[in-house]
Design a protein around this motif. Structure first.
Motif, PDB file in Angstrom:
ATOM      1  N   GLY A  40       0.835  -1.195   0.000  1.00  0.00           N
ATOM      2  CA  GLY A  40       0.000   0.000   0.000  1.00  0.00           C
ATOM      3  C   GLY A  40       0.867   1.241   0.000  1.00  0.00           C
ATOM      4  N   GLU A  41       0.230   2.391  -0.200  1.00  0.00           N
ATOM      5  CA  GLU A  41       0.960   3.646  -0.247  1.00  0.00           C
ATOM      6  C   GLU A  41       1.559   3.990   1.111  1.00  0.00           C
ATOM      7  N   GLY A  42       2.454   4.970   1.101  1.00  0.00           N
ATOM      8  CA  GLY A  42       3.035   5.450   2.343  1.00  0.00           C
ATOM      9  C   GLY A  42       1.964   5.985   3.270  1.00  0.00           C
ATOM     10  N   GLY A  43       2.128   5.757   4.563  1.00  0.00           N
ATOM     11  CA  GLY A  43       1.164   6.262   5.540  1.00  0.00           C
ATOM     12  C   GLY A  43       0.021   5.325   5.836  1.00  0.00           C
ATOM     13  N   MET A  44      -0.005   4.152   5.206  1.00  0.00           N
ATOM     14  CA  MET A  44      -1.104   3.222   5.419  1.00  0.00           C
ATOM     15  C   MET A  44      -0.875   2.287   6.612  1.00  0.00           C
ATOM     16  N   GLY A  45       0.233   2.444   7.301  1.00  0.00           N
ATOM     17  CA  GLY A  45       0.471   1.656   8.513  1.00  0.00           C
ATOM     18  C   GLY A  45       1.247   0.377   8.304  1.00  0.00           C
ATOM     19  N   LYS A  51       5.962  -4.109  12.644  1.00  0.00           N
ATOM     20  CA  LYS A  51       6.534  -4.120  13.999  1.00  0.00           C
ATOM     21  C   LYS A  51       5.635  -4.899  14.959  1.00  0.00           C
ATOM     22  N   ARG A  52       4.326  -4.797  14.740  1.00  0.00           N
ATOM     23  CA  ARG A  52       3.389  -5.564  15.568  1.00  0.00           C
ATOM     24  C   ARG A  52       3.584  -7.065  15.351  1.00  0.00           C
ATOM     25  N   LEU A  53       3.711  -7.475  14.091  1.00  0.00           N
ATOM     26  CA  LEU A  53       3.930  -8.893  13.799  1.00  0.00           C
ATOM     27  C   LEU A  53       5.257  -9.368  14.385  1.00  0.00           C
ATOM     28  N   ARG A  54       6.245  -8.500  14.317  1.00  0.00           N
ATOM     29  CA  ARG A  54       7.534  -8.838  14.933  1.00  0.00           C
ATOM     30  C   ARG A  54       7.366  -9.039  16.435  1.00  0.00           C
ATOM     31  N   GLU A  55       6.602  -8.176  17.056  1.00  0.00           N
ATOM     32  CA  GLU A  55       6.347  -8.278  18.501  1.00  0.00           C
ATOM     33  C   GLU A  55       5.620  -9.575  18.837  1.00  0.00           C
ATOM     34  N   ILE A  56       4.629  -9.924  18.009  1.00  0.00           N
ATOM     35  CA  ILE A  56       3.875 -11.166  18.246  1.00  0.00           C
ATOM     36  C   ILE A  56       4.805 -12.370  18.206  1.00  0.00           C
ATOM     37  N   ALA A  57       5.632 -12.442  17.185  1.00  0.00           N
ATOM     38  CA  ALA A  57       6.515 -13.605  17.016  1.00  0.00           C
ATOM     39  C   ALA A  57       7.588 -13.679  18.098  1.00  0.00           C
ATOM     40  N   ALA A  58       8.039 -12.512  18.585  1.00  0.00           N
ATOM     41  CA  ALA A  58       9.152 -12.499  19.527  1.00  0.00           C
ATOM     42  C   ALA A  58       8.727 -12.562  20.986  1.00  0.00           C
ATOM     43  N   ILE A  72      14.516  -6.835   8.739  1.00  0.00           N
ATOM     44  CA  ILE A  72      15.342  -5.987   7.861  1.00  0.00           C
ATOM     45  C   ILE A  72      14.506  -4.814   7.374  1.00  0.00           C
ATOM     46  N   ASP A  73      14.947  -3.598   7.659  1.00  0.00           N
ATOM     47  CA  ASP A  73      14.348  -2.386   7.099  1.00  0.00           C
ATOM     48  C   ASP A  73      15.286  -1.922   5.991  1.00  0.00           C
ATOM     49  N   TRP A  74      14.861  -2.062   4.747  1.00  0.00           N
ATOM     50  CA  TRP A  74      15.751  -1.758   3.624  1.00  0.00           C
ATOM     51  C   TRP A  74      16.095  -0.281   3.555  1.00  0.00           C
ATOM     52  N   GLU A  75      15.255   0.550   4.110  1.00  0.00           N
ATOM     53  CA  GLU A  75      15.600   1.973   4.170  1.00  0.00           C
ATOM     54  C   GLU A  75      16.801   2.193   5.084  1.00  0.00           C
ATOM     55  N   VAL A  76      16.809   1.520   6.220  1.00  0.00           N
ATOM     56  CA  VAL A  76      17.954   1.600   7.139  1.00  0.00           C
ATOM     57  C   VAL A  76      19.206   1.046   6.475  1.00  0.00           C
ATOM     58  N   PRO A 238      12.427 -22.859  13.494  1.00  0.00           N
ATOM     59  CA  PRO A 238      11.810 -22.088  12.401  1.00  0.00           C
ATOM     60  C   PRO A 238      12.288 -20.632  12.374  1.00  0.00           C
ATOM     61  N   ILE A 239      12.344 -20.079  11.180  1.00  0.00           N
ATOM     62  CA  ILE A 239      12.859 -18.722  10.976  1.00  0.00           C
ATOM     63  C   ILE A 239      11.748 -17.824  10.438  1.00  0.00           C
ATOM     64  N   ILE A 240      11.606 -16.646  11.032  1.00  0.00           N
ATOM     65  CA  ILE A 240      10.671 -15.627  10.561  1.00  0.00           C
ATOM     66  C   ILE A 240      11.497 -14.474   9.990  1.00  0.00           C
ATOM     67  N   MET A 241      11.330 -14.199   8.706  1.00  0.00           N
ATOM     68  CA  MET A 241      12.041 -13.103   8.051  1.00  0.00           C
ATOM     69  C   MET A 241      11.031 -11.978   7.780  1.00  0.00           C
ATOM     70  N   ILE A 242      11.208 -10.823   8.413  1.00  0.00           N
ATOM     71  CA  ILE A 242      10.295  -9.684   8.234  1.00  0.00           C
ATOM     72  C   ILE A 242      11.067  -8.546   7.572  1.00  0.00           C
ATOM     73  N   MET A 243      10.499  -8.002   6.485  1.00  0.00           N
ATOM     74  CA  MET A 243      11.188  -6.954   5.723  1.00  0.00           C
ATOM     75  C   MET A 243      10.276  -5.771   5.490  1.00  0.00           C
ATOM     76  N   ASP A 244      10.811  -4.587   5.768  1.00  0.00           N
ATOM     77  CA  ASP A 244      10.076  -3.340   5.552  1.00  0.00           C
ATOM     78  C   ASP A 244      10.727  -2.558   4.408  1.00  0.00           C
ATOM     79  N   THR A 245       9.936  -1.635   3.812  1.00  0.00           N
ATOM     80  CA  THR A 245      10.359  -0.774   2.691  1.00  0.00           C
ATOM     81  C   THR A 245      11.032  -1.586   1.580  1.00  0.00           C
ATOM     82  N   TYR A 246      10.394  -2.705   1.221  1.00  0.00           N
ATOM     83  CA  TYR A 246      10.960  -3.593   0.209  1.00  0.00           C
ATOM     84  C   TYR A 246      11.063  -2.916  -1.153  1.00  0.00           C
ATOM     85  N   GLU A 247      10.278  -1.837  -1.366  1.00  0.00           N
ATOM     86  CA  GLU A 247      10.295  -1.154  -2.664  1.00  0.00           C
ATOM     87  C   GLU A 247      11.680  -0.620  -3.019  1.00  0.00           C
TER      88      GLU A 247
END
Length: 574
Positions: A40-45, A51-58, A72-76, A238-247
């Motif tokens: 979704g577009e920027g600002g859609m949460g 981060k919530r899903l990361r919190e749930i898994a951890a 992984i935050d690709w922007e970072v 098991p491994i959980i891979m979470i990635m943000d700003t994949y664009e």
């Protein structure tokens, strides 16, 4: 600012179901990993939900301690890794795979990716062997040219073909030493295909057939090896891979290689990917075809578009954030009109509401009076900087193009070409659209939501008067003045000019851009055109006033009074 979880219950529920399927004693015969796409577009949460899903898994029971979690935050990463700072279209698949490997090593302590390491060692040895062979060859035109490129340049030519030699190689080869590039390009630009063939034959003669296969397509071998290594590690836990700003890295070549990692990573791995584009569906990206994830992971794919909040969501959210202040249905409608339901904007408005800011101040348009615009402008600034976060640290030209589209009065190819200093604005926009889905190529404009917020953002004095905005605007003014001068050279009569639709539109465009330059310049040009319009085309004269009015509350008090008087005068004439 509180997290946004309204209307995101389904995503959390599905994610927990996936995690449940990986907990003992659950067993699966599946071979493929679970793929969780949020877009979704920027600002859609997206970031907040990830981060919530990361919190749930951890941290949530019964999941805490049962998974290895990599975020992984690709922007970072772009801020850290130089090879991600060379522009979206130049990022190499090997860079993406290397970052995945490095992040895995930080979490999977003690795990070795032996096959991946072996392939990397083969590549290093191949580079060394090619450089040694180059140094040993006698002087000749061919070897002299190849020595200037070196092993790294030869590798890029072989892997990228003619495109990496012709066109603008100085831009493409930012990662190579500048002097050899310049020397090499001048000699081979007209014989690119021959140069690639010669480089390929040279490397084939130096390397064994097996090593050359790896050298020619390293990303394919590295991706498969890394995926298999993940599969082995995930069998233990098991491994959980979470990635943000994949664009940031979602160009087709990188994404296809990334998918090879996913395919080999096995059923004990979950990949959660957040980005702007809908990767699930196949589509056209310019002239290229993009193969959607559904073709590769149909049985193990969950794709979800994150969209705007409705009125009930807005009221519920405000109630949770500001427990001591209620928001009526009418007030919720005002918030919805202002924020367009964008979760990030709703969240910013809710925090201000909680802190006691009056609704009128939150939704009021940008004003030239600082005392009456701070809360509203703060939201506009936050929203726009959220949308532009991918442009700020990326190529300056991306941001300029987005600004130019927001500055234009109407879609006009000649004006956009001048503002961006390009010959083919359609190609430039198509390239941008692949990275920023809020750009409409055919319409030559921004998505309405983005355009509305961005125009207000740029109207703030600090940005309106900034060098980047003024330079773009001045290019438009110069072009329009030149085109109007040429078109009206044989038209001394104002009646002829105004009754010519093409010229009348250019006059309106020039008025618009002069207002962007300054209110004084805008009125100085508008008044004589307005008088001419009263005589020859009253509707066109009204259109000029609408241009002035589009700058809204940023007009000075005298400007607003002048606009009111002229608008009343037009009504009287009618």
């Amino acid at each position: 600012m509180p997290p946004i979880f309204l209307a995101r219950n389904e995503e959390q529920k599905t994610f927990k179901q996936i995690l449940d399927s990986l907990l003992p004693p659950a067993q699966t015969d599946a071979e493929s990993p679970s793929i969780f796409l949020l877009y979704g577009e920027g600002g859609m949460g997206k970031t907040t939900l990830l981060k919530r899903l990361r919190e749930i898994a951890a941290e949530w029971q019964p999941y805490e301690g049962n998974f290895n979690l990599v975020f992984i935050d690709w922007e970072v990463e772009r801020g850290i890794v130089r090879d991600l700072q060379i522009g979206h279209d130049n990022i190499r698949p090997e860079t993406v795979i290397a970052i995945l490997h490095d992040q895995l090593l930080k979490v999977l302590r003690g795990v070795k990716f032996a096959e991946y390491d072996r392939i990397n060692e083969t590549l290093k040895e191949a580079d060394a062997a090619i450089d040694r062979e180059l140094k040993s060859k006698p002087e000749s035109e061919l070897y002299s040219q190849l020595r200037k490129w070196g092993a790294k340049g030869i590798a890029l030519m072989i892997r990228g073909g003619i495109a990496y030699v012709s066109g603008n190689p100085l831009e493409t080869f930012k990662m190579l030493p500048q002097e050899p590039i310049e020397a090499g390009v001048r000699g081979v630009a007209d014989t690119a295909a021959l140069m690639v063939d010669q480089a390929r034959v040279f490397a084939q003669n130096v390397l064994t057939p097996d090593d050359f296969r790896i050298y020619e397509r390293p990303h394919e071998h590295l991706a498969e090896a890394l995926g298999k290594g993940i599969r082995e590690a995930a069998r233990r836990k098991p491994i959980i891979m979470i990635m943000d700003t994949y664009e940031i890295i979602d160009r087709a070549e990188c994404d296809y290689s990334f998918r090879e990692v996913l395919k080999a990573s096995g059923a004990k791995t979950v990949w959660v990917i957040g980005g702007r584009a809908n990767l699930a569906e196949s589509s056209r990206r310019g002239i290229e075809y993009f193969r959607g994830y559904r073709q590769d992971f149909e049985d193990y794919l969950y794709a979800r578009s994150l969209s705007e909040f409705g009125l009930k969501d807005i009221q519920k959210y405000f109630k949770e954030v500001a427990v001591t202040r209620s928001l009526s249905s009418e007030d919720a409608e005002e918030i919805a009109k202002f924020t367009l339901g964008i979760p990030f904007a709703v969240s910013a408005a809710a925090v201000m509401w909680r802190d006691g800011v009056q609704l009128e101040e939150i939704v009021a348009p940008v004003s030239s009076d600082d005392a009456h615009k701070k809360s509203h402008e703060r939201i506009i600034k936050q929203i726009c900087e959220r949308f532009l976060v991918l442009c700020v640290d990326a190529d300056q030209r991306d941001r300029e193009a987005i600004y130019a589209l927001a500055l234009m009065r109407r879609p006009e190819a000649h004006v956009l070409s001048a503002m961006l200093k390009v010959n083919d604005p359609d190609a430039a926009l198509q390239s941008l659209h692949e990275r920023y889905s809020f750009i409409w190529v055919d319409e030559m404009q921004l998505d309405d939501k983005v355009e509305g917020f961005l125009k207000e953002y740029l109207l703030a004095d600090v940005r309106r008067k900034s060098a980047p905005v003024q330079q773009l605007n001045q290019r438009a003014i110069s072009l329009l003045q030149e085109r109007i001068g040429a078109a009206t050279k044989e038209m001394p009569s104002a009646e002829e000019r105004i009754n010519n639709d093409s010229i009348a539109e250019m006059l309106s465009d020039l008025t618009h851009h002069l207002f962007w330059k300054s209110e004084e310049d805008g009125w100085h040009y508008l008044i004589p055109r307005f008088v001419e319009g009263l005589e020859y085309d009253i509707n066109w004269a009204k259109g000029l006033l609408e241009i002035a009015g589009s700058f809204g509350a940023t007009l000075s008090q005298n400007g607003q009074l002048r606009l009111k008087i002229l608008s009343t005068g037009v009504q009287d004439v009618i």
